[in-house]
Design a protein around this motif. Sequence first.
Motif, PDB file in Angstrom:
ATOM      1  N   ALA A 143       0.840  -1.202   0.000  1.00  0.00           N
ATOM      2  CA  ALA A 143       0.000   0.000   0.000  1.00  0.00           C
ATOM      3  C   ALA A 143       0.877   1.255   0.000  1.00  0.00           C
ATOM      4  CB  ALA A 143      -0.922   0.001   1.205  1.00  0.00           C
ATOM      5  N   ARG A 144       1.902   1.203   0.814  1.00  0.00           N
ATOM      6  CA  ARG A 144       2.755   2.388   0.914  1.00  0.00           C
ATOM      7  C   ARG A 144       3.518   2.611  -0.396  1.00  0.00           C
ATOM      8  NH1 ARG A 144       3.957   6.214   4.792  1.00  0.00           N
ATOM      9  NH2 ARG A 144       1.849   5.616   5.408  1.00  0.00           N
ATOM     10  N   GLN A 145       3.894   1.539  -1.029  1.00  0.00           N
ATOM     11  CA  GLN A 145       4.559   1.674  -2.326  1.00  0.00           C
ATOM     12  C   GLN A 145       3.641   2.371  -3.326  1.00  0.00           C
ATOM     13  OE1 GLN A 145       5.508  -2.474  -2.927  1.00  0.00           O
ATOM     14  NE2 GLN A 145       7.702  -2.082  -2.639  1.00  0.00           N
ATOM     15  N   TYR A 146       2.406   1.912  -3.299  1.00  0.00           N
ATOM     16  CA  TYR A 146       1.409   2.517  -4.191  1.00  0.00           C
ATOM     17  C   TYR A 146       1.279   4.018  -3.898  1.00  0.00           C
ATOM     18  CZ  TYR A 146      -3.272   3.915  -5.676  1.00  0.00           C
ATOM     19  OH  TYR A 146      -4.333   4.594  -6.201  1.00  0.00           O
ATOM     20  N   VAL A 147       1.185   4.358  -2.617  1.00  0.00           N
ATOM     21  CA  VAL A 147       1.035   5.759  -2.202  1.00  0.00           C
ATOM     22  C   VAL A 147       2.243   6.575  -2.626  1.00  0.00           C
ATOM     23  CG1 VAL A 147       0.958   7.260  -0.180  1.00  0.00           C
ATOM     24  CG2 VAL A 147      -0.532   5.256  -0.298  1.00  0.00           C
ATOM     25  N   LEU A 148       3.415   6.004  -2.426  1.00  0.00           N
ATOM     26  CA  LEU A 148       4.627   6.758  -2.776  1.00  0.00           C
ATOM     27  C   LEU A 148       4.706   7.023  -4.272  1.00  0.00           C
ATOM     28  CD1 LEU A 148       7.378   5.209  -0.472  1.00  0.00           C
ATOM     29  CD2 LEU A 148       6.223   7.421  -0.249  1.00  0.00           C
ATOM     30  N   ILE A 149       4.321   6.074  -5.057  1.00  0.00           N
ATOM     31  CA  ILE A 149       4.339   6.272  -6.509  1.00  0.00           C
ATOM     32  C   ILE A 149       3.348   7.368  -6.891  1.00  0.00           C
ATOM     33  CG2 ILE A 149       3.778   5.209  -8.739  1.00  0.00           C
ATOM     34  CD1 ILE A 149       4.911   2.568  -7.515  1.00  0.00           C
ATOM     35  N   GLU A 150       2.168   7.311  -6.283  1.00  0.00           N
ATOM     36  CA  GLU A 150       1.177   8.364  -6.524  1.00  0.00           C
ATOM     37  C   GLU A 150       1.771   9.734  -6.202  1.00  0.00           C
ATOM     38  OE1 GLU A 150      -2.173   8.656  -7.684  1.00  0.00           O
ATOM     39  OE2 GLU A 150      -1.354   6.795  -8.535  1.00  0.00           O
TER      40      GLU A 150
END
Length: 763
Positions: free
Chosen positions: A714-721
């Motif tokens: 989830a955090r990876q997704y957020v960071l990419i966003e």
Amino acid sequence: MNEQKPSIPEVFLKPHNPAEHEDALYDMWEKSGFFNPDVCIEKGVTASDAEPFSIVLPPPNVTGTLHMGHAAMLAIEDILVRYHRMRGHRTLWIPGTDSAAVATQAKVEKDLYKEEKKTRYDLGREELIKRIIAFSEESKDTIIGQTKKMGSSLDWSRYAYTLDDTRYHAVMTAFIRMYEAGLIYRGARIVNWDPNMQTTISDDEIEHVEKTDPFYYFKYGPFTIGTVRPETKFGDKYVVMHPDDVRYKEYTHGQKLEVEWINGPITATVIKDEAVDPEMGTGVMTITPWHSAVDFEIAERHGLSREQIIDERGILLPVAGEFAGQHIKKARAAIIEKMQAKGLIEKIDEKYVHNIATNSRGGGTIEPQIKEQWFVDVNKEFAMRHSEIPGVQEGNLVTLKTLMSKAVEGGGVSIFPERFNKTYYHWITNLRDWCISRQIWYGHRIPAWFKVNAEGRENALEHKVNAAGREGALGHKGSEVKVQIDSPGDGWVQDPDTLDTWFSSGLWSFSTLGWPEETADLKTYHPTTVLETGYDILFFWVARMILMSTFHLGQVPFKNVYLHGLVRDKQNRKMSKSLGNIINPLDMIEKYGADATRLSLVIGAAPGNDMPLSEDRVRGYKHFANKIWNISRFVLTHTIDTDLKTTPVCSARDNEILAKLRETSADVSNEIEKFNLYIAGEKAYHYVWSELADTILEESKPILNGNDAEAKRARQYVLIECLVTSLKLLHPFMPYVTETIWQELPKEMKDADILMVAKWPIH
RNA sequence: GUCCGGUUAGCUCAGCUGGUAGAGCGCUACAUUGACAUUGUAGAGGCCACAGGUUCAAGUCCUGUACCGGACACCA
């Protein structure tokens, strides 16, 4: 054996080095064709019916080099343009250069004299123009190349030059139409004559400079008159006072008096006129209508005769008697000496401080002269033929002055910052007819023809030849005139004068779009959305564009005017050679990158206010570019080996981060829409540095290194966003570093190959 | 002379429609081979020019004063 893991692009292993990427990126953008809105439509980046957004670049002088003022202008406009392009608007930014006729010719003439000891008359019109064109051509690439260095996303396929064919056609058409409407006339009026450059200049080009000179009190019959300019006084035969001045009530209007004067006795006539200030000096003055605007007006009111005293080179004419042939600068002392001997001098104030008019374009002291010239009549009434201007209807009786006021009053044009509205109105109130003919050779030649007499010489052209045998200014009196582009035939000679640069510049908002042809560009992109320029040319240019566009098109030239301030040094002094405090934008680009240079000129620079710039500021923003670089490196390092396709389950904190990101995007967009670029830039900057780097990245470290796979995903997704959105938000401000990074992102992360045409986060 | 601005941290400035001050650079201390020393954390530093007024409340609105700057102006 270990499987080869995907690794982050090698380029991130070093600190960000702007110089390594910038030129190649510009090349890539230019080759993509996306600077051109037609290509954007063709390639599906922009909808064919999308809202248009257009800016015409204030054309820099062809022979100039890029300075910080240009850099600020380019940065601001490019931010607006890139933002709107990413928003999906049909975005057009037209480049161009200006011939800057007076300045360019002056420069070439100066070099000519320095190197060959020749004047323009030695060379002749044709040859001089040839040299000026060669000089302009040679310089042109310099300014264009430098403009590109700033990252300016201009549509070069629409490049315009003030003297090219299309613009020539526009200028001629505009002149002829205004002449036919009676808004351009030829008349003998007092003009600002520059004896150095041998040309007239407009009122706006005058700069008043404080000077200290002796002030002389002369005995003029029973009166005492004062002047700083005894050399103009030879022909003074009218003595003027206020009608209500009781001191002089014994003298009546029209009364004749015999007075002893410089070269013997003359008959003076008493004139009563309210223009005389009784409080000033003795309340009496003599007038020199040929060489003073006030005096000219008094003479006009009373139908008084006028006589030229000084020629176009500053040489005294025969009326000066024994002083004839002398230059005024030299003659003054001798005149005073003679008057002293004759007992005509009552008193001398040695240190009188007054303002003198000078040519702001590097010329000399202005000598008012009466000359036959071309003028734009700003007070003549005419019926509006077609109007899209708010507050002006078809059939309304208007003048150019009222059109200029109404364009702003009615909300057709909004000026930022607002306070310049007042400055603008103030200027219009004081506006007088605009002298548009110039006695220089480089520029658009006036499409007017005069009849030549039997001797094969322009019968009406009154060639004044001065002592040096040079052709002085021409006066055409009462001859037959035809206004048209081509010669009416044998026996006609074209007016030798050219048009004021600002005449053609005034057409710029629509001549660049192909006017007078009814082009598709003109339909789509005019009125332009924004005019962005320095407040110092509000009158010269902004007002003239409004004049021209409202008259010729019945449209305002632009809906918004964004006025930027002057770039100053960090102690808030003007940048100048003599102070040695000039910061060259190209040096800054080379040392710190174009992105840092742009940010330093935008953040903290409120419109209309001068902006201080220091190398420290530029360096500071280079650090920021590197920050983004490292953020990207961090995010990529921790996401590169992940399968991006799985859908993550976000925690409350993840959602909070995403909400904040959306909020920031909305904020930044909003501020750009309001033209608050300095705030928009700062908000993006702070989000990225304080929020994303200092807070989000820090708190993500344990999650990314932890064992909770779901939280990590989830955090990876957020960071990419966060990264992708930040790159987009920053792109208008710092196109290079953001595009460099974008090019390294895995395909799955992005919605376009080129960030420049990626979708803006808020629609 | 007329008009328009400005006066906020050591420096240069930002503070939109009023709710007890912010940025960059600089300064101090500490930390760090872990995205980044082109770094991080913490901190010092401001009677928001002055005097009145409006308001429960004013850098923020109003009036005046003092400096500084700019634009415009035909003052002989």
